[in-house]
Design a protein around this motif. Structure first.
Motif, PDB file in Angstrom:
ATOM      1  N   TYR A  40     -14.464  -3.784  -5.644  1.00  0.00           N
ATOM      2  CA  TYR A  40     -13.713  -4.753  -4.855  1.00  0.00           C
ATOM      3  C   TYR A  40     -13.080  -4.063  -3.653  1.00  0.00           C
ATOM      4  O   TYR A  40     -12.750  -2.880  -3.700  1.00  0.00           O
ATOM      5  CB  TYR A  40     -12.573  -5.364  -5.677  1.00  0.00           C
ATOM      6  N   SER A  41     -12.871  -4.822  -2.599  1.00  0.00           N
ATOM      7  CA  SER A  41     -12.069  -4.343  -1.473  1.00  0.00           C
ATOM      8  C   SER A  41     -11.103  -5.463  -1.113  1.00  0.00           C
ATOM      9  O   SER A  41     -11.431  -6.648  -1.238  1.00  0.00           O
ATOM     10  CB  SER A  41     -12.944  -3.966  -0.279  1.00  0.00           C
ATOM     11  N   ALA A  42      -9.897  -5.071  -0.698  1.00  0.00           N
ATOM     12  CA  ALA A  42      -8.884  -6.077  -0.390  1.00  0.00           C
ATOM     13  C   ALA A  42      -7.812  -5.492   0.514  1.00  0.00           C
ATOM     14  O   ALA A  42      -7.607  -4.275   0.566  1.00  0.00           O
ATOM     15  CB  ALA A  42      -8.250  -6.604  -1.674  1.00  0.00           C
ATOM     16  N   ALA A  43      -7.142  -6.386   1.211  1.00  0.00           N
ATOM     17  CA  ALA A  43      -5.994  -6.032   2.038  1.00  0.00           C
ATOM     18  C   ALA A  43      -5.061  -7.224   2.072  1.00  0.00           C
ATOM     19  O   ALA A  43      -5.490  -8.362   1.838  1.00  0.00           O
ATOM     20  CB  ALA A  43      -6.432  -5.665   3.456  1.00  0.00           C
ATOM     21  N   VAL A  44      -3.789  -6.957   2.330  1.00  0.00           N
ATOM     22  CA  VAL A  44      -2.813  -8.032   2.477  1.00  0.00           C
ATOM     23  C   VAL A  44      -2.124  -7.889   3.828  1.00  0.00           C
ATOM     24  O   VAL A  44      -1.904  -6.778   4.312  1.00  0.00           O
ATOM     25  CB  VAL A  44      -1.760  -8.056   1.349  1.00  0.00           C
ATOM     26  N   LEU A  45      -1.804  -9.015   4.417  1.00  0.00           N
ATOM     27  CA  LEU A  45      -0.970  -9.066   5.605  1.00  0.00           C
ATOM     28  C   LEU A  45       0.381  -9.572   5.140  1.00  0.00           C
ATOM     29  O   LEU A  45       0.483 -10.678   4.602  1.00  0.00           O
ATOM     30  CB  LEU A  45      -1.558  -9.998   6.666  1.00  0.00           C
ATOM     31  N   ILE A  46       1.411  -8.755   5.298  1.00  0.00           N
ATOM     32  CA  ILE A  46       2.763  -9.098   4.859  1.00  0.00           C
ATOM     33  C   ILE A  46       3.546  -9.515   6.097  1.00  0.00           C
ATOM     34  O   ILE A  46       3.667  -8.750   7.055  1.00  0.00           O
ATOM     35  CB  ILE A  46       3.431  -7.895   4.176  1.00  0.00           C
ATOM     36  N   THR A  47       4.068 -10.752   6.071  1.00  0.00           N
ATOM     37  CA  THR A  47       4.815 -11.288   7.199  1.00  0.00           C
ATOM     38  C   THR A  47       6.188 -11.725   6.728  1.00  0.00           C
ATOM     39  O   THR A  47       6.315 -12.549   5.827  1.00  0.00           O
ATOM     40  CB  THR A  47       4.082 -12.493   7.822  1.00  0.00           C
ATOM     41  N   SER A  48       7.216 -11.155   7.358  1.00  0.00           N
ATOM     42  CA  SER A  48       8.597 -11.508   7.034  1.00  0.00           C
ATOM     43  C   SER A  48       9.384 -11.516   8.331  1.00  0.00           C
ATOM     44  O   SER A  48       9.535 -10.472   8.972  1.00  0.00           O
ATOM     45  CB  SER A  48       9.190 -10.500   6.058  1.00  0.00           C
ATOM     46  N   GLY A  49       9.860 -12.687   8.723  1.00  0.00           N
ATOM     47  CA  GLY A  49      10.551 -12.788  10.001  1.00  0.00           C
ATOM     48  C   GLY A  49       9.604 -12.401  11.127  1.00  0.00           C
ATOM     49  O   GLY A  49       8.495 -12.892  11.206  1.00  0.00           O
ATOM     50  N   ALA A  50      10.018 -11.468  11.970  1.00  0.00           N
ATOM     51  CA  ALA A  50       9.170 -11.010  13.069  1.00  0.00           C
ATOM     52  C   ALA A  50       8.298  -9.826  12.664  1.00  0.00           C
ATOM     53  O   ALA A  50       7.432  -9.394  13.415  1.00  0.00           O
ATOM     54  CB  ALA A  50      10.034 -10.616  14.262  1.00  0.00           C
ATOM     55  N   GLU A  55       2.891  -6.426   8.629  1.00  0.00           N
ATOM     56  CA  GLU A  55       2.302  -5.165   8.187  1.00  0.00           C
ATOM     57  C   GLU A  55       1.038  -5.461   7.388  1.00  0.00           C
ATOM     58  O   GLU A  55       1.023  -6.347   6.548  1.00  0.00           O
ATOM     59  CB  GLU A  55       3.290  -4.396   7.316  1.00  0.00           C
ATOM     60  N   THR A  56      -0.010  -4.690   7.641  1.00  0.00           N
ATOM     61  CA  THR A  56      -1.245  -4.798   6.872  1.00  0.00           C
ATOM     62  C   THR A  56      -1.290  -3.633   5.897  1.00  0.00           C
ATOM     63  O   THR A  56      -1.058  -2.485   6.274  1.00  0.00           O
ATOM     64  CB  THR A  56      -2.477  -4.760   7.801  1.00  0.00           C
ATOM     65  N   VAL A  57      -1.582  -3.957   4.634  1.00  0.00           N
ATOM     66  CA  VAL A  57      -1.654  -2.944   3.585  1.00  0.00           C
ATOM     67  C   VAL A  57      -3.022  -3.046   2.920  1.00  0.00           C
ATOM     68  O   VAL A  57      -3.418  -4.117   2.464  1.00  0.00           O
ATOM     69  CB  VAL A  57      -0.540  -3.143   2.523  1.00  0.00           C
ATOM     70  N   THR A  58      -3.744  -1.939   2.880  1.00  0.00           N
ATOM     71  CA  THR A  58      -5.029  -1.885   2.181  1.00  0.00           C
ATOM     72  C   THR A  58      -4.747  -1.699   0.696  1.00  0.00           C
ATOM     73  O   THR A  58      -3.919  -0.875   0.314  1.00  0.00           O
ATOM     74  CB  THR A  58      -5.888  -0.720   2.713  1.00  0.00           C
ATOM     75  N   LEU A  59      -5.447  -2.470  -0.135  1.00  0.00           N
ATOM     76  CA  LEU A  59      -5.280  -2.380  -1.580  1.00  0.00           C
ATOM     77  C   LEU A  59      -6.449  -1.604  -2.177  1.00  0.00           C
ATOM     78  O   LEU A  59      -7.588  -1.757  -1.745  1.00  0.00           O
ATOM     79  CB  LEU A  59      -5.215  -3.775  -2.202  1.00  0.00           C
ATOM     80  N   LYS A  75      -3.862  -2.342  -5.876  1.00  0.00           N
ATOM     81  CA  LYS A  75      -2.483  -2.036  -5.502  1.00  0.00           C
ATOM     82  C   LYS A  75      -2.404  -1.375  -4.140  1.00  0.00           C
ATOM     83  O   LYS A  75      -3.331  -0.699  -3.707  1.00  0.00           O
ATOM     84  CB  LYS A  75      -1.833  -1.082  -6.514  1.00  0.00           C
ATOM     85  N   GLY A  76      -1.238  -1.557  -3.515  1.00  0.00           N
ATOM     86  CA  GLY A  76      -0.939  -0.902  -2.255  1.00  0.00           C
ATOM     87  C   GLY A  76       0.561  -0.901  -2.035  1.00  0.00           C
ATOM     88  O   GLY A  76       1.294  -1.661  -2.669  1.00  0.00           O
ATOM     89  N   ASP A  77       1.014  -0.020  -1.152  1.00  0.00           N
ATOM     90  CA  ASP A  77       2.441   0.089  -0.870  1.00  0.00           C
ATOM     91  C   ASP A  77       2.737  -0.223   0.589  1.00  0.00           C
ATOM     92  O   ASP A  77       2.114   0.335   1.489  1.00  0.00           O
ATOM     93  CB  ASP A  77       2.948   1.495  -1.202  1.00  0.00           C
ATOM     94  N   ALA A  78       3.727  -1.102   0.783  1.00  0.00           N
ATOM     95  CA  ALA A  78       4.203  -1.444   2.117  1.00  0.00           C
ATOM     96  C   ALA A  78       5.243  -0.419   2.559  1.00  0.00           C
ATOM     97  O   ALA A  78       5.724   0.377   1.751  1.00  0.00           O
ATOM     98  CB  ALA A  78       4.810  -2.850   2.094  1.00  0.00           C
ATOM     99  N   LYS A  79       5.594  -0.438   3.818  1.00  0.00           N
ATOM    100  CA  LYS A  79       6.613   0.469   4.339  1.00  0.00           C
ATOM    101  C   LYS A  79       8.020  -0.005   3.981  1.00  0.00           C
ATOM    102  O   LYS A  79       8.923   0.807   3.830  1.00  0.00           O
ATOM    103  CB  LYS A  79       6.489   0.587   5.853  1.00  0.00           C
ATOM    104  N   SER A  80       8.186  -1.332   3.868  1.00  0.00           N
ATOM    105  CA  SER A  80       9.497  -1.914   3.572  1.00  0.00           C
ATOM    106  C   SER A  80       9.445  -2.724   2.288  1.00  0.00           C
ATOM    107  O   SER A  80       8.383  -3.182   1.873  1.00  0.00           O
ATOM    108  CB  SER A  80       9.926  -2.847   4.709  1.00  0.00           C
ATOM    109  N   SER A  81      10.600  -2.929   1.696  1.00  0.00           N
ATOM    110  CA  SER A  81      10.709  -3.734   0.488  1.00  0.00           C
ATOM    111  C   SER A  81      10.285  -5.175   0.779  1.00  0.00           C
ATOM    112  O   SER A  81      10.540  -5.698   1.863  1.00  0.00           O
ATOM    113  CB  SER A  81      12.157  -3.694  -0.007  1.00  0.00           C
TER     114      SER A  81
END
Length: 124
Positions: free
Chosen positions: A66-76, A79-83, A92-98
């Motif tokens: 499998y391959s996957a990524a998430v786009l995390i959007t909060s306010g302005a 961040e894209t995180v590869t899983l 699994k993947g880790d974002a820069k912010s909580s």
């Protein structure tokens, strides 16, 4: 004719907007159907986990290939995180912010069979 249109418009605005209906996943996360599988979203601190199950079943599916990524959007912030595969049926993947409540997470996934899809979650 305009009277009927006016009544239909009034009814349209009287109906409340439906909230996204998520299934509750086996691990308590938000679960949606995508690319022929069920994808359960779990977040903890900066970690994003997607657990993969057979569609409409709590049976785990191997994420090998499998391959996957998430786009995390909060306010302005965006961040894209590869899983990456983790364990038997997780990505699994880790974002820069909580990741907090109300964050929008868009999952793009491709299965080992080549099926791909995209779904959008709103964390609670």
């Amino acid at each position: 004719m305009s009277r009927i249109l006016l009544i239909l418009t009034a009814l349209l605005f009287a109906i409340p907007a439906a909230a996204e209906d998520y299934e509750k996943g086996p691990n308590g996360g938000l679960m949606l159907d995508v690319a022929g599988i069920d994808a359960e979203l779990l977040t903890s601190g900066t970690t994003v986990t997607i657990n993969v199950f057979k569609a409409f079943s709590p049976t785990p599916v191997s994420t090998k290939g499998y391959s996957a990524a998430v786009l995390i959007t909060s306010g302005a912030g965006r961040e894209t995180v590869t899983l990456a595969p983790s364990g038997e049926n997780s990505l699994k993947g880790d974002a820069k912010s909580s990741i907090g409540s109300g964050t929008t997470i868009t999952l793009t996934i491709k299965t080992s069979e080549g099926k791909s899809g995209q779904v959008k979650y709103k964390t609670r």
